[in-house]
Structures are given as structure tokens and as C-alpha cells.
Design a protein around this motif. Structure first.
Motif, short mmCIF file in Angstrom:
data_model
loop_
_atom_site.label_atom_id
_atom_site.label_comp_id
_atom_site.label_asym_id
_atom_site.label_seq_id
_atom_site.Cartn_x
_atom_site.Cartn_y
_atom_site.Cartn_z
N ILE A 114 -7.75 -8.90 -0.98
CA ILE A 114 -7.04 -9.63 0.08
C ILE A 114 -6.59 -10.99 -0.45
CG2 ILE A 114 -7.27 -10.69 2.36
CD1 ILE A 114 -9.25 -8.53 3.10
N ASP A 115 -7.47 -11.67 -1.18
CA ASP A 115 -7.10 -13.00 -1.70
C ASP A 115 -5.88 -12.93 -2.60
OD1 ASP A 115 -9.08 -14.27 -0.32
OD2 ASP A 115 -10.46 -14.45 -2.02
N ARG A 116 -5.86 -11.95 -3.48
CA ARG A 116 -4.73 -11.83 -4.42
C ARG A 116 -3.45 -11.47 -3.67
NH1 ARG A 116 -1.84 -13.68 -7.52
NH2 ARG A 116 -0.64 -12.42 -8.97
N CYS A 117 -3.55 -10.55 -2.71
CA CYS A 117 -2.36 -10.17 -1.92
C CYS A 117 -1.84 -11.38 -1.16
CB CYS A 117 -2.71 -9.06 -0.93
SG CYS A 117 -3.12 -7.49 -1.70
N SER A 118 -2.77 -12.14 -0.62
CA SER A 118 -2.40 -13.31 0.16
C SER A 118 -1.71 -14.36 -0.72
CB SER A 118 -3.67 -13.86 0.81
OG SER A 118 -3.46 -15.13 1.28
N GLU A 119 -2.25 -14.56 -1.91
CA GLU A 119 -1.62 -15.51 -2.84
C GLU A 119 -0.20 -15.09 -3.17
OE1 GLU A 119 -5.76 -16.46 -5.21
OE2 GLU A 119 -4.10 -15.54 -6.32
N ARG A 120 -0.01 -13.81 -3.41
CA ARG A 120 1.34 -13.33 -3.74
C ARG A 120 2.29 -13.52 -2.57
NH1 ARG A 120 1.69 -7.55 -5.59
NH2 ARG A 120 3.83 -8.23 -5.81
N CYS A 137 5.91 -5.05 7.26
CA CYS A 137 5.88 -3.69 7.81
C CYS A 137 4.93 -2.82 6.98
CB CYS A 137 7.29 -3.10 7.87
SG CYS A 137 8.17 -3.07 6.32
N GLY A 138 4.53 -1.71 7.56
CA GLY A 138 3.60 -0.80 6.88
C GLY A 138 2.77 -0.07 7.92
N LEU A 139 2.06 0.92 7.44
CA LEU A 139 1.23 1.75 8.32
C LEU A 139 0.17 0.94 9.05
CD1 LEU A 139 0.57 4.75 5.89
CD2 LEU A 139 1.91 4.86 8.01
N SER A 140 -0.33 1.47 10.13
CA SER A 140 -1.49 0.87 10.79
C SER A 140 -2.65 0.83 9.79
CB SER A 140 -1.89 1.70 12.01
OG SER A 140 -3.01 1.13 12.63
N GLY A 141 -3.24 -0.34 9.62
CA GLY A 141 -4.33 -0.49 8.65
C GLY A 141 -3.87 -0.91 7.26
N ALA A 142 -2.57 -1.09 7.08
CA ALA A 142 -2.05 -1.46 5.75
C ALA A 142 -2.38 -2.91 5.41
CB ALA A 142 -0.55 -1.23 5.67
N GLY A 143 -2.65 -3.73 6.43
CA GLY A 143 -3.01 -5.13 6.16
C GLY A 143 -2.05 -6.16 6.75
N LYS A 144 -1.20 -5.73 7.66
CA LYS A 144 -0.19 -6.64 8.23
C LYS A 144 -0.84 -7.83 8.93
CE LYS A 144 1.65 -3.32 10.71
NZ LYS A 144 0.72 -2.25 10.27
N SER A 145 -1.76 -7.55 9.87
CA SER A 145 -2.38 -8.64 10.65
C SER A 145 -3.17 -9.57 9.74
CB SER A 145 -3.32 -8.08 11.71
OG SER A 145 -2.67 -7.10 12.46
N THR A 146 -3.91 -8.97 8.80
CA THR A 146 -4.75 -9.77 7.89
C THR A 146 -3.89 -10.73 7.08
OG1 THR A 146 -6.27 -7.90 7.74
CG2 THR A 146 -6.43 -9.58 6.01
N LEU A 147 -2.84 -10.21 6.48
CA LEU A 147 -2.02 -11.05 5.59
C LEU A 147 -1.09 -11.96 6.39
CD1 LEU A 147 -1.39 -8.52 2.70
CD2 LEU A 147 -3.03 -10.41 2.79
N ALA A 148 -0.65 -11.52 7.56
CA ALA A 148 0.17 -12.40 8.41
C ALA A 148 -0.64 -13.64 8.80
CB ALA A 148 0.63 -11.65 9.66
N ALA A 149 -1.91 -13.43 9.14
CA ALA A 149 -2.76 -14.57 9.53
C ALA A 149 -2.94 -15.52 8.34
CB ALA A 149 -4.11 -14.06 10.02
N ARG A 150 -3.13 -14.96 7.15
CA ARG A 150 -3.28 -15.81 5.96
C ARG A 150 -1.99 -16.61 5.72
NH1 ARG A 150 -7.30 -14.77 1.93
NH2 ARG A 150 -8.95 -13.55 2.89
N LEU A 151 -0.86 -15.94 5.86
CA LEU A 151 0.41 -16.63 5.62
C LEU A 151 0.63 -17.73 6.65
CD1 LEU A 151 3.12 -16.98 4.20
CD2 LEU A 151 4.04 -15.10 5.60
N ALA A 152 0.37 -17.43 7.91
CA ALA A 152 0.57 -18.43 8.96
C ALA A 152 -0.32 -19.65 8.71
CB ALA A 152 0.28 -17.82 10.33
N THR A 153 -1.56 -19.41 8.32
CA THR A 153 -2.49 -20.52 8.05
C THR A 153 -1.98 -21.37 6.87
OG1 THR A 153 -4.34 -19.22 8.87
CG2 THR A 153 -4.88 -21.07 7.42
N ALA A 154 -1.52 -20.69 5.83
CA ALA A 154 -1.04 -21.42 4.65
C ALA A 154 0.19 -22.26 4.98
CB ALA A 154 -0.73 -20.43 3.53
#
Ligand code: ADP
Length: 196
Positions: A177-183, A28-45
Motif C-alpha cells: 500500500i505504501d509503495r502504491c500510494s507513493e506512486r 477505477c477498478g474492481l471492488s477490493g482493488a484498493g480505490k478507497s484505500t489509495l484515494a484516502a492516501r492521496l487526499a491526505t497527501a
């Protein structure tokens, strides 16, 4: 071939899949906070580890299951109720669910926590200041809201209550983005492994 021998020959990804517990990661988070970007990274991982993933997000649901709902508090709550019920079906079908929704209000998050077994649910708050999200303005929504074309714009004309009890908070304006995704992925893997 004995069963033990067979198991020992499973590729690593299949072994991961065998040991994962179904779970909902609710971003969750504001529009533009990075939900779609990080969700896609998580799903791929997760898929790289042969873990089956159901991805849910506002745009997808509003295109079908939730078509006809608007952005008033009541409509957002109904949108989220349907999303939570869908996520619950995913968990009962042994899927890992990655859900990305602004989820602005505490009572909406409580509704989700009442719908999905709390042991199978983690809230991840993607925390980015409104000014940063406005500058990113990935979908052009903030610019359109300024002209009055987007009523109920979260953070501007519609409330966003920062989650107080998120299971994980990631400040996407402070780390790459890479660091957020790793976390996020590291956190998810700890939640997906059954206790030994
Ligand atoms: P949301 O789904 O929350 O509306 P998006 O993922 O669509 O947000 O957009 C976030 C934007 O911010 C993307 O353009 C992304 O590249 C950018 N961004 C910059 N830094 C980060 C970060 N650390 N984590 C996630 N996104 C980031």
C-alpha cells in the motif's frame, strides 16, 4: 512589507497550493482493488500541501445524490454521469477531485472524458486480479454475491472491461500500500503543477 518578501515567507504548503492546477483523478477498478484505500492516501497527501480536495465515491453518492439508482448498466452509467458532472463543478471551483468508482465499461469512461476537460482529467486504473479482490472481500460483497444476494456483481455477473488507455496503472496485488500510494501521489503532483 513588499509583495516579493511576502511571497518568499509563504510556508511551503501554501506555495504548493498557489501553484496547483485543478484536476480530477478518477480511480477505477474492481471492488477490493484498493480505490478507497489509495484515494484516502492521496487526499491526505494533497491536503497536507494545502491543496483543497473534493472526494467522491460510489458509496457516498449512492447515499444521496444517486439514491434510487441500482447497478444495471444503465443505472451505473447515470450514477457515473452525475459523478462526472459533480467532479466538473469541483474543477471549476478550483478543487482537486479524487473520484473512486468501479467505472466498469469503456463507454462509461468515454462519457466521463467527454464531460470533464481531458487536460484536467487522469484515469488511474487500480489493477488487481479478480481472485485477489475476492480474497480481500473488504465489504463482504463477493461472499454475498455467491449466495445470489448481490445481483450485477462486477467481475462475476456484471462485466468489467480493463481500461486500455489509463494515464496510470497501479498493480495493487504486486506492491505494498505504501509503495502504491507513493506512486499515486508522485503522479498526481506532476499533473497538478502548471507547466513552467
Ligand atoms: P475498493 O475501494 O477498490 O473496493 P478498498 O480500498 O476498499 O477497495 O479495499 C482494498 C483492500 O485491499 C484494503 O483492505 C487494503 O488494505 C488492501 N490492500 C492490500 N494491498 C493493497 C495495495 N497495494 N493497495 C491498496 N489496497 C491494498
Amino acid at each position: 512589507m513588499s509583495a516579493a518578501r511576502h511571497v518568499s515567507r509563504l510556508p511551503e504548503a501554501a506555495a504548493d497550493r498557489a501553484s496547483f492546477t485543478p484536476h480530477v483523478f478518477w480511480l477505477c477498478g474492481l471492488s477490493g482493488a484498493g480505490k478507497s484505500t489509495l484515494a484516502a492516501r492521496l487526499a491526505t497527501a494533497l491536503r497536507a500541501r494545502a491543496i483543497p480536495v473534493l472526494e467522491l465515491d460510489g458509496d457516498r453518492l449512492r447515499g444521496g445524490l444517486c439514491a434510487g439508482l441500482g447497478f444495471s448498466d444503465a443505472d451505473r452509467s447515470e450514477n457515473l454521469r452525475r459523478a462526472a458532472e459533480t467532479a466538473k463543478l469541483g474543477v471549476s471551483s478550483q478543487l482537486c477531485v479524487v473520484a473512486s468508482f468501479i467505472t466498469p465499461l469503456e463507454n462509461q469512461r468515454q462519457l466521463i472524458a467527454r464531460t470533464i476537460d481531458r487536460d484536467c482529467l487522469s484515469f488511474v486504473f487500480l489493477d488487481a486480479p479478480l481472485d485477489v479482490c475476492r480474497a480481500r472481500d473488504v465489504k463482504g460483497l463477493y461472499a454475498r454475491a455467491k449466495t445470489g444476494a448481490v445481483p450485477h456483481m462486477t467481475g462475476l455477473t456484471s462485466a468489467f472491461e480493463p481500461p486500455r488507455n489509463a494515464d496510470l496503472t497501479i498493480e495493487t496485488s504486486r506492491e505494498t500500500i505504501d509503495r502504491c500510494s507513493e506512486r499515486l501521489v508522485a503522479f498526481a503532483l506532476t499533473r497538478l503543477r502548471p507547466p513552467r
